[in-house]
Design a protein around this motif. Structure first.
Motif, PDB file in Angstrom:
ATOM      1  N   LEU A  95       0.858  -1.178   0.000  1.00 30.24           N
ATOM      2  CA  LEU A  95       0.000   0.000   0.000  1.00 30.24           C
ATOM      3  C   LEU A  95       0.894   1.228   0.000  1.00 30.24           C
ATOM      4  CD1 LEU A  95      -2.478  -1.047   2.833  1.00 30.24           C
ATOM      5  CD2 LEU A  95      -2.868  -1.211   0.383  1.00 30.24           C
ATOM      6  N   LYS A  96       0.626   2.145  -0.899  1.00 31.92           N
ATOM      7  CA  LYS A  96       1.445   3.353  -0.968  1.00 31.92           C
ATOM      8  C   LYS A  96       0.557   4.577  -0.813  1.00 31.92           C
ATOM      9  CE  LYS A  96       4.971   5.712  -3.535  1.00 31.92           C
ATOM     10  NZ  LYS A  96       5.923   5.707  -4.622  1.00 31.92           N
ATOM     11  N   MET A  97       0.970   5.488   0.062  1.00 29.36           N
ATOM     12  CA  MET A  97       0.277   6.751   0.242  1.00 29.36           C
ATOM     13  C   MET A  97       1.339   7.826   0.380  1.00 29.36           C
ATOM     14  SD  MET A  97      -2.434   8.035   3.135  1.00 29.36           S
ATOM     15  CE  MET A  97      -3.906   7.287   2.458  1.00 29.36           C
ATOM     16  N   GLY A  98       1.375   8.720  -0.576  1.00 25.13           N
ATOM     17  CA  GLY A  98       2.404   9.753  -0.563  1.00 25.13           C
ATOM     18  C   GLY A  98       3.769   9.113  -0.690  1.00 25.13           C
ATOM     19  N   ASP A  99       4.646   9.446   0.242  1.00 18.59           N
ATOM     20  CA  ASP A  99       6.000   8.905   0.228  1.00 18.59           C
ATOM     21  C   ASP A  99       6.150   7.617   1.034  1.00 18.59           C
ATOM     22  OD1 ASP A  99       6.849  11.008  -1.340  1.00 18.59           O
ATOM     23  OD2 ASP A  99       7.445  12.246   0.381  1.00 18.59           O
ATOM     24  N   ARG A 100       5.068   7.170   1.648  1.00 16.28           N
ATOM     25  CA  ARG A 100       5.140   5.979   2.511  1.00 16.28           C
ATOM     26  C   ARG A 100       4.615   4.745   1.793  1.00 16.28           C
ATOM     27  NH1 ARG A 100       4.034   6.800   8.667  1.00 16.28           N
ATOM     28  NH2 ARG A 100       4.040   4.574   8.323  1.00 16.28           N
ATOM     29  N   THR A 101       5.310   3.646   1.978  1.00 18.78           N
ATOM     30  CA  THR A 101       4.869   2.363   1.446  1.00 18.78           C
ATOM     31  C   THR A 101       4.796   1.375   2.599  1.00 18.78           C
ATOM     32  OG1 THR A 101       5.908   2.784  -0.696  1.00 18.78           O
ATOM     33  CG2 THR A 101       5.392   0.492  -0.168  1.00 18.78           C
ATOM     34  N   GLN A 102       3.695   0.663   2.666  1.00 25.60           N
ATOM     35  CA  GLN A 102       3.491  -0.350   3.702  1.00 25.60           C
ATOM     36  C   GLN A 102       3.378  -1.692   2.999  1.00 25.60           C
ATOM     37  OE1 GLN A 102       0.271   0.526   6.392  1.00 25.60           O
ATOM     38  NE2 GLN A 102      -0.231  -1.640   6.601  1.00 25.60           N
ATOM     39  N   ILE A 103       4.145  -2.656   3.428  1.00 23.81           N
ATOM     40  CA  ILE A 103       4.127  -3.982   2.826  1.00 23.81           C
ATOM     41  C   ILE A 103       3.679  -4.972   3.890  1.00 23.81           C
ATOM     42  CG2 ILE A 103       5.533  -5.797   1.766  1.00 23.81           C
ATOM     43  CD1 ILE A 103       7.338  -3.515   0.692  1.00 23.81           C
ATOM     44  N   GLY A 104       2.820  -5.885   3.493  1.00 22.78           N
ATOM     45  CA  GLY A 104       2.310  -6.862   4.443  1.00 22.78           C
ATOM     46  C   GLY A 104       2.115  -8.213   3.797  1.00 22.78           C
ATOM     47  N   ILE A 105       1.713  -9.157   4.606  1.00 17.27           N
ATOM     48  CA  ILE A 105       1.432 -10.512   4.146  1.00 17.27           C
ATOM     49  C   ILE A 105       0.028 -10.871   4.609  1.00 17.27           C
ATOM     50  CG2 ILE A 105       2.086 -12.945   4.290  1.00 17.27           C
ATOM     51  CD1 ILE A 105       4.949 -11.994   4.890  1.00 17.27           C
ATOM     52  N   ALA A 106      -0.774 -11.371   3.689  1.00 15.90           N
ATOM     53  CA  ALA A 106      -2.122 -11.815   4.031  1.00 15.90           C
ATOM     54  C   ALA A 106      -2.127 -13.336   4.143  1.00 15.90           C
ATOM     55  CB  ALA A 106      -3.118 -11.367   2.966  1.00 15.90           C
ATOM     56  N   GLY A 107      -2.722 -13.815   5.200  1.00 20.31           N
ATOM     57  CA  GLY A 107      -2.871 -15.239   5.448  1.00 20.31           C
ATOM     58  C   GLY A 107      -4.014 -15.427   6.414  1.00 20.31           C
ATOM     59  N   THR A 108      -4.211 -16.619   6.874  1.00 23.98           N
ATOM     60  CA  THR A 108      -5.233 -16.861   7.892  1.00 23.98           C
ATOM     61  C   THR A 108      -4.538 -17.054   9.224  1.00 23.98           C
ATOM     62  OG1 THR A 108      -5.245 -19.255   7.557  1.00 23.98           O
ATOM     63  CG2 THR A 108      -6.795 -17.944   6.242  1.00 23.98           C
ATOM     64  N   ALA A 109      -5.202 -16.642  10.273  1.00 26.72           N
ATOM     65  CA  ALA A 109      -4.625 -16.756  11.610  1.00 26.72           C
ATOM     66  C   ALA A 109      -5.633 -17.372  12.562  1.00 26.72           C
ATOM     67  CB  ALA A 109      -4.202 -15.383  12.125  1.00 26.72           C
ATOM     68  N   SER A 110      -5.143 -18.172  13.444  1.00 27.28           N
ATOM     69  CA  SER A 110      -5.985 -18.779  14.460  1.00 27.28           C
ATOM     70  C   SER A 110      -6.321 -17.734  15.520  1.00 27.28           C
ATOM     71  CB  SER A 110      -5.248 -19.946  15.114  1.00 27.28           C
ATOM     72  OG  SER A 110      -5.939 -20.366  16.270  1.00 27.28           O
ATOM     73  N   ALA A 111      -7.562 -17.714  15.932  1.00 32.49           N
ATOM     74  CA  ALA A 111      -7.980 -16.797  16.988  1.00 32.49           C
ATOM     75  C   ALA A 111      -7.997 -17.505  18.344  1.00 32.49           C
ATOM     76  CB  ALA A 111      -9.362 -16.235  16.679  1.00 32.49           C
ATOM     77  N   ALA A 112      -7.609 -18.764  18.394  1.00 35.67           N
ATOM     78  CA  ALA A 112      -7.684 -19.536  19.633  1.00 35.67           C
ATOM     79  C   ALA A 112      -6.871 -18.893  20.752  1.00 35.67           C
ATOM     80  CB  ALA A 112      -7.211 -20.966  19.393  1.00 35.67           C
ATOM     81  N   GLU A 113      -5.650 -18.467  20.460  1.00 35.39           N
ATOM     82  CA  GLU A 113      -4.820 -17.852  21.497  1.00 35.39           C
ATOM     83  C   GLU A 113      -5.433 -16.530  21.945  1.00 35.39           C
ATOM     84  OE1 GLU A 113      -0.349 -16.034  21.981  1.00 35.39           O
ATOM     85  OE2 GLU A 113      -0.650 -17.704  20.607  1.00 35.39           O
ATOM     86  N   TYR A 114      -5.922 -15.759  21.014  1.00 34.94           N
ATOM     87  CA  TYR A 114      -6.572 -14.487  21.327  1.00 34.94           C
ATOM     88  C   TYR A 114      -7.786 -14.731  22.211  1.00 34.94           C
ATOM     89  CZ  TYR A 114      -9.248 -10.190  20.552  1.00 34.94           C
ATOM     90  OH  TYR A 114      -9.961  -9.053  20.723  1.00 34.94           O
ATOM     91  N   ASP A 115      -8.620 -15.693  21.839  1.00 37.98           N
ATOM     92  CA  ASP A 115      -9.818 -15.999  22.610  1.00 37.98           C
ATOM     93  C   ASP A 115      -9.461 -16.448  24.021  1.00 37.98           C
ATOM     94  OD1 ASP A 115     -11.423 -15.389  20.461  1.00 37.98           O
ATOM     95  OD2 ASP A 115     -11.713 -17.476  19.854  1.00 37.98           O
ATOM     96  N   SER A 116      -8.459 -17.295  24.161  1.00 33.69           N
ATOM     97  CA  SER A 116      -8.111 -17.795  25.490  1.00 33.69           C
ATOM     98  C   SER A 116      -7.548 -16.681  26.365  1.00 33.69           C
ATOM     99  CB  SER A 116      -7.127 -18.964  25.399  1.00 33.69           C
ATOM    100  OG  SER A 116      -5.885 -18.542  24.876  1.00 33.69           O
TER     101      SER A 116
END
Length: 126
Positions: A95-116
């Motif tokens: 994603l680029k906005m102005g002079d900034r670029t953000q790079i990421g990775i999309a995948g699936t994540a387990s919410a089990a740890e978050y829920d616990s």
């Protein structure tokens, strides 16, 4: 431990990618989203900001807005068309906005740890 896995993405045909691609829903208001999607029936903003196709003043959290998003997504799947990637992958995005670029990775994540962790915190406050 958090689990991060590849998934089968829905993707438009290569010739339609630029028409389907859209800014994140939360960086534009309704009027800006409508202007960006104007004349482009394949814009993903019609899914992420479905109110752009509804009367002004529509409650953004109404059932009608969610129903419109669903209908727009189903239409996009047929007309772009979107097809399921036959191979599960992790997807790199930029994603680029102005002079900034953000790079990421999309995948699936387990919410089990978050829920616990939430359950543990809630139990401590009882």
């Amino acid at each position: 431990m958090a689990v991060f896995r590849p998934f089968h993405a829905l993707m438009p045909q290569a010739a339609q990618v630029a028409k389907v691609a859209a800014v994140p829903y939360d960086v534009v208001n309704t009027e800006e989203a409508a202007a960006l999607a104007e004349g482009n029936p394949l814009s993903f903003l019609r899914v992420s900001r479905p109110e752009i196709e509804m009367p002004p003043g529509t409650d953004l959290h109404s059932d009608a807005v969610y129903a419109k998003a669903k209908a727009n997504f189903e239409r996009l799947c047929r007309t772009a068309p979107l097809s399921l990637d036959p191979e599960a992958n992790l997807y790199v995005y930029s994603l680029k906005m102005g002079d900034r670029t953000q790079i990421g990775i999309a995948g699936t994540a387990s919410a089990a740890e978050y829920d616990s962790n939430i359950i543990k915190k809630h139990e401590k406050t009882r």
